[in-house]
Write a protein that holds these residues in place. Structure first.
Motif, PDB file in Angstrom:
ATOM      1  N   ASN A   1       0.787  -1.229   0.000  1.00  0.00           N
ATOM      2  CA  ASN A   1       0.000   0.000   0.000  1.00  0.00           C
ATOM      3  C   ASN A   1       0.826   1.290   0.000  1.00  0.00           C
ATOM      4  O   ASN A   1       0.389   2.305   0.528  1.00  0.00           O
ATOM      5  CB  ASN A   1      -0.995  -0.027   1.170  1.00  0.00           C
ATOM      6  N   TYR A   2       2.014   1.242  -0.543  1.00  0.00           N
ATOM      7  CA  TYR A   2       2.818   2.467  -0.705  1.00  0.00           C
ATOM      8  C   TYR A   2       2.319   3.249  -1.915  1.00  0.00           C
ATOM      9  O   TYR A   2       1.780   2.661  -2.867  1.00  0.00           O
ATOM     10  CB  TYR A   2       4.283   2.116  -1.010  1.00  0.00           C
ATOM     11  N   LYS A   3       2.572   4.552  -1.881  1.00  0.00           N
ATOM     12  CA  LYS A   3       2.502   5.340  -3.117  1.00  0.00           C
ATOM     13  C   LYS A   3       3.900   5.231  -3.726  1.00  0.00           C
ATOM     14  O   LYS A   3       4.887   5.598  -3.081  1.00  0.00           O
ATOM     15  CB  LYS A   3       2.169   6.795  -2.753  1.00  0.00           C
ATOM     16  N   VAL A   4       3.968   4.685  -4.950  1.00  0.00           N
ATOM     17  CA  VAL A   4       5.290   4.408  -5.529  1.00  0.00           C
ATOM     18  C   VAL A   4       5.597   5.363  -6.681  1.00  0.00           C
ATOM     19  O   VAL A   4       4.888   5.383  -7.697  1.00  0.00           O
ATOM     20  CB  VAL A   4       5.378   2.949  -6.023  1.00  0.00           C
ATOM     21  N   ILE A   5       6.648   6.145  -6.485  1.00  0.00           N
ATOM     22  CA  ILE A   5       7.141   6.999  -7.558  1.00  0.00           C
ATOM     23  C   ILE A   5       8.344   6.265  -8.140  1.00  0.00           C
ATOM     24  O   ILE A   5       9.278   5.910  -7.410  1.00  0.00           O
ATOM     25  CB  ILE A   5       7.627   8.392  -7.048  1.00  0.00           C
ATOM     26  N   GLY A   6       8.304   6.010  -9.427  1.00  0.00           N
ATOM     27  CA  GLY A   6       9.428   5.314 -10.056  1.00  0.00           C
ATOM     28  C   GLY A   6      10.096   6.252 -11.027  1.00  0.00           C
ATOM     29  O   GLY A   6       9.427   6.905 -11.831  1.00  0.00           O
ATOM     30  N   SER A   7      11.403   6.362 -10.914  1.00  0.00           N
ATOM     31  CA  SER A   7      12.063   7.258 -11.858  1.00  0.00           C
ATOM     32  C   SER A   7      12.666   6.456 -12.991  1.00  0.00           C
ATOM     33  O   SER A   7      13.182   5.362 -12.799  1.00  0.00           O
ATOM     34  CB  SER A   7      13.127   8.092 -11.146  1.00  0.00           C
ATOM     35  N   ASP A   8      12.518   7.022 -14.188  1.00  0.00           N
ATOM     36  CA  ASP A   8      13.154   6.411 -15.352  1.00  0.00           C
ATOM     37  C   ASP A   8      13.712   7.511 -16.245  1.00  0.00           C
ATOM     38  O   ASP A   8      13.519   8.691 -15.976  1.00  0.00           O
ATOM     39  CB  ASP A   8      12.168   5.502 -16.094  1.00  0.00           C
ATOM     40  N   ARG A   9      14.412   7.087 -17.280  1.00  0.00           N
ATOM     41  CA  ARG A   9      14.941   8.071 -18.215  1.00  0.00           C
ATOM     42  C   ARG A   9      13.993   8.154 -19.391  1.00  0.00           C
ATOM     43  O   ARG A   9      13.406   7.161 -19.781  1.00  0.00           O
ATOM     44  CB  ARG A   9      16.324   7.631 -18.708  1.00  0.00           C
ATOM     45  N   ARG A  10      13.849   9.337 -19.932  1.00  0.00           N
ATOM     46  CA  ARG A  10      12.944   9.523 -21.064  1.00  0.00           C
ATOM     47  C   ARG A  10      13.261   8.489 -22.151  1.00  0.00           C
ATOM     48  O   ARG A  10      12.385   7.896 -22.768  1.00  0.00           O
ATOM     49  CB  ARG A  10      13.113  10.961 -21.593  1.00  0.00           C
ATOM     50  N   SER A  11      14.562   8.229 -22.333  1.00  0.00           N
ATOM     51  CA  SER A  11      15.005   7.331 -23.406  1.00  0.00           C
ATOM     52  C   SER A  11      14.523   5.897 -23.190  1.00  0.00           C
ATOM     53  O   SER A  11      14.530   5.098 -24.109  1.00  0.00           O
ATOM     54  CB  SER A  11      16.525   7.336 -23.489  1.00  0.00           C
ATOM     55  N   SER A  12      14.126   5.560 -21.973  1.00  0.00           N
ATOM     56  CA  SER A  12      13.760   4.165 -21.720  1.00  0.00           C
ATOM     57  C   SER A  12      12.249   3.963 -21.620  1.00  0.00           C
ATOM     58  O   SER A  12      11.792   2.936 -21.173  1.00  0.00           O
ATOM     59  CB  SER A  12      14.438   3.662 -20.448  1.00  0.00           C
ATOM     60  N   ARG A  13      11.477   4.969 -22.034  1.00  0.00           N
ATOM     61  CA  ARG A  13      10.010   4.816 -21.949  1.00  0.00           C
ATOM     62  C   ARG A  13       9.527   3.571 -22.695  1.00  0.00           C
ATOM     63  O   ARG A  13       8.514   2.992 -22.391  1.00  0.00           O
ATOM     64  CB  ARG A  13       9.299   6.062 -22.497  1.00  0.00           C
ATOM     65  N   SER A  14      10.292   3.158 -23.700  1.00  0.00           N
ATOM     66  CA  SER A  14       9.880   1.977 -24.462  1.00  0.00           C
ATOM     67  C   SER A  14      10.259   0.694 -23.727  1.00  0.00           C
ATOM     68  O   SER A  14       9.823  -0.379 -24.094  1.00  0.00           O
ATOM     69  CB  SER A  14      10.546   1.996 -25.828  1.00  0.00           C
TER      70      SER A  14
ATOM     71  N   GLU B   1       2.248  -1.236 -14.605  1.00  0.00           N
ATOM     72  CA  GLU B   1       2.764  -0.035 -15.279  1.00  0.00           C
ATOM     73  C   GLU B   1       1.886   1.190 -15.052  1.00  0.00           C
ATOM     74  O   GLU B   1       2.364   2.314 -15.099  1.00  0.00           O
ATOM     75  CB  GLU B   1       3.037  -0.308 -16.768  1.00  0.00           C
ATOM     76  N   LYS B   2       0.602   0.958 -14.754  1.00  0.00           N
ATOM     77  CA  LYS B   2      -0.298   2.112 -14.536  1.00  0.00           C
ATOM     78  C   LYS B   2      -0.371   2.487 -13.056  1.00  0.00           C
ATOM     79  O   LYS B   2      -0.927   3.511 -12.694  1.00  0.00           O
ATOM     80  CB  LYS B   2      -1.695   1.791 -15.062  1.00  0.00           C
ATOM     81  N   LYS B   3       0.189   1.640 -12.199  1.00  0.00           N
ATOM     82  CA  LYS B   3       0.093   1.905 -10.751  1.00  0.00           C
ATOM     83  C   LYS B   3       1.297   2.679 -10.228  1.00  0.00           C
ATOM     84  O   LYS B   3       1.251   3.261  -9.154  1.00  0.00           O
ATOM     85  CB  LYS B   3      -0.042   0.581  -9.995  1.00  0.00           C
ATOM     86  N   VAL B   4       2.388   2.634 -10.987  1.00  0.00           N
ATOM     87  CA  VAL B   4       3.591   3.354 -10.572  1.00  0.00           C
ATOM     88  C   VAL B   4       3.551   4.744 -11.201  1.00  0.00           C
ATOM     89  O   VAL B   4       3.258   4.879 -12.386  1.00  0.00           O
ATOM     90  CB  VAL B   4       4.858   2.600 -11.067  1.00  0.00           C
TER      91      VAL B   4
END
Ligand code: NAP
Ligand code: GDD
Length: 338
Positions: A26-39, A50-53
């Motif tokens: 039940n955490y609120k999860v912020i996940g950081s990624d790089r724009r280049s890896s959106r794929s 993928e829609k919960k993070v």
């Protein structure tokens, strides 16, 4: 109260499993990624999360990116899993690796100190730091003897984490994790290269798999279990570093042999050194050979971890044996093969 956590490197193997675990808690999860890896959010998609993070862009080498993110949310916990994590590539890009894998830890901790020193911080340290090992079995007190730019960057991150804990009273800890694998492992790492490669051969999509040093030995565990230990480290009263491992070691060749057994491929090893090959007995074809291109300028020959401190304080023990790990990886390989 719902906790808010940041996972850097959420698009990676551990990032995906940890995000899944924290969401279940039940955490609120912020996940950081790089724009280049959106794929490349395939791991989050595979786990159906993928829609919960909540995804936020973060380039770890950018101090201002880090500051912006830490000012935007009120984080309770930060898990720093982002890194240039492929040892072989670190020899080709040593400066980049020292920046992303090493100095970024300092940037994160300095920002925590400035923005909110109550944030708990986890650093993804590595058994690679032991390098040419000084003790047969490695624990939290074993000296480091790094053998790659990657491992040197991790040693920097490790000591920086310790320094900020001791100097500024920040709850900052390192998990010294030994190799851990899964169906979500990147294809460049040897276990996944083997499971995927042998399945491709079985399906007729690859003739021969080329590998480097098949005599290197690693302490291989299951990533899904290891993220539980990571989470537990930040739930302790007192901040402490922990080794996370299985206590068993196997060579790359043994891993291959287990995979062959599971796939029911009847094959035999012939030759020595650079000429060593694996031949499929059914059709006499060479299905594995050695290519020096996959050797490293310096190698870590053997790792075995002692995680009894984790057992004592975290009540954590590795459960999945190598055979089961191979089974899990191969079953997923076959189910997801396109
Ligand atoms: P991984 O699958 O390679 O994931 C690494 C993550 O870091 C990816 O999400 C990657 O994003 C991100 N990243 C790379 N460069 C970045 C940059 N410049 N800025 C922001 N993010 C960046 O690694 P893993 O196996 O999950 O391992 C997680 C952490 O544990 C790593 O720090 C690794 O070094 C450490 N570790 C792993 C093991 C192991 O056996 N797996 C053992 C000990 C320690 P992209 O998708 O954009 O590339
Ligand atoms: N990748 C790869 N490819 N490795 C090979 C190959 C090959 O074709 N052939 C032999 N190997 C050997 C490597 O030389 C190494 O000794 C061993 O297989 C494992 O290599 P990797 O799977 O690339 O992992 P690693 O041990 O170098 O690093 C992983 O574990 C570390 C923890 O000890 C990474 O996940 C690191 O990020 C992590 O810190």
């Amino acid at each position: 109260m719902k906790k808010t956590a940041l996972i850097t490197g959420v698009s990676g193997q551990d990032g995906a499993y940890l995000a899944n675990l924290l969401l279940k808690k039940n955490y609120k999860v912020i996940g950081s990624d790089r724009r280049s890896s959106r794929s490349s959010l395939w791991r989050l998609k595979r786990l159906g999360i993928e829609k919960k993070v909540i995804l936020e862009e973060l380039e770890l080498s950018e101090l201002y990116d880090i500051k912006r993110l830490l000012q935007k949310y009120k984080f309770d916990e930060i898990y720093n899993l982002g890194a240039q994590s492929f040892v072989k590539s670190s020899f080709n890009s040593p400066l980049y690796t020292s920046n992303v894998t090493g100095t970024s830890v300092l940037k994160l901790l300095e920002t925590i100190r400035e923005v909110d020193p109550k944030i708990k911080f986890y650093q993804a340290s590595s058994s690679e730091m032991y390098g040419k090992v000084s003790e047969k079995i490695q624990n939290e007190d074993t000296n480091f003897n790094p053998q790659s730019p990657y491992a040197i960057a991790k040693v920097f991150g490790h000591f920086t984490t310790q320094l900020y804990r001791e100097s500024y009273n920040i709850f900052a800890v390192s998990g010294i994790l030994f190799n851990h694998e899964s169906p979500l492992r990147g294809e460049e790492f040897v276990t996944r290269k083997i499971t995927l490669g042998l399945v491709k051969i079985l399906k007729g999509d690859l003739n021969c798999l080329e590998l480097g040093n098949i005599y290197a030995k690693r302490d291989w565990g299951y990533a899904k279990e290891y993220v539980e230990a990571i989470w537990k480290m930040l739930q302790q009263k007192k901040p402490r570093d922990f080794v996370i491992s299985t206590g068993k070691t196997y060579s790359v060749k043994q891993f291959i042999n287990e995979t062959l057994r599971f796939l029911k491929i009847d094959a035999k090893w012939v030759g020595k050194g650079l000429n060593e090959r694996l031949i499929n007995r059914e059709n006499r074809r060479t299905i594995i050979k050695i290519n020096p291109k996959f050797f490293r300028p310096a190698e870590v020959d053997i790792l075995i971890g002692d995680s009894s401190k984790a057992d004592k304080f975290l009540k954590w023990k590795s459960k999945t044996k190598l055979k089961e790990l191979v089974k899990i990886m191969i079953e997923s390989e076959l189910n997801n093969y396109i």
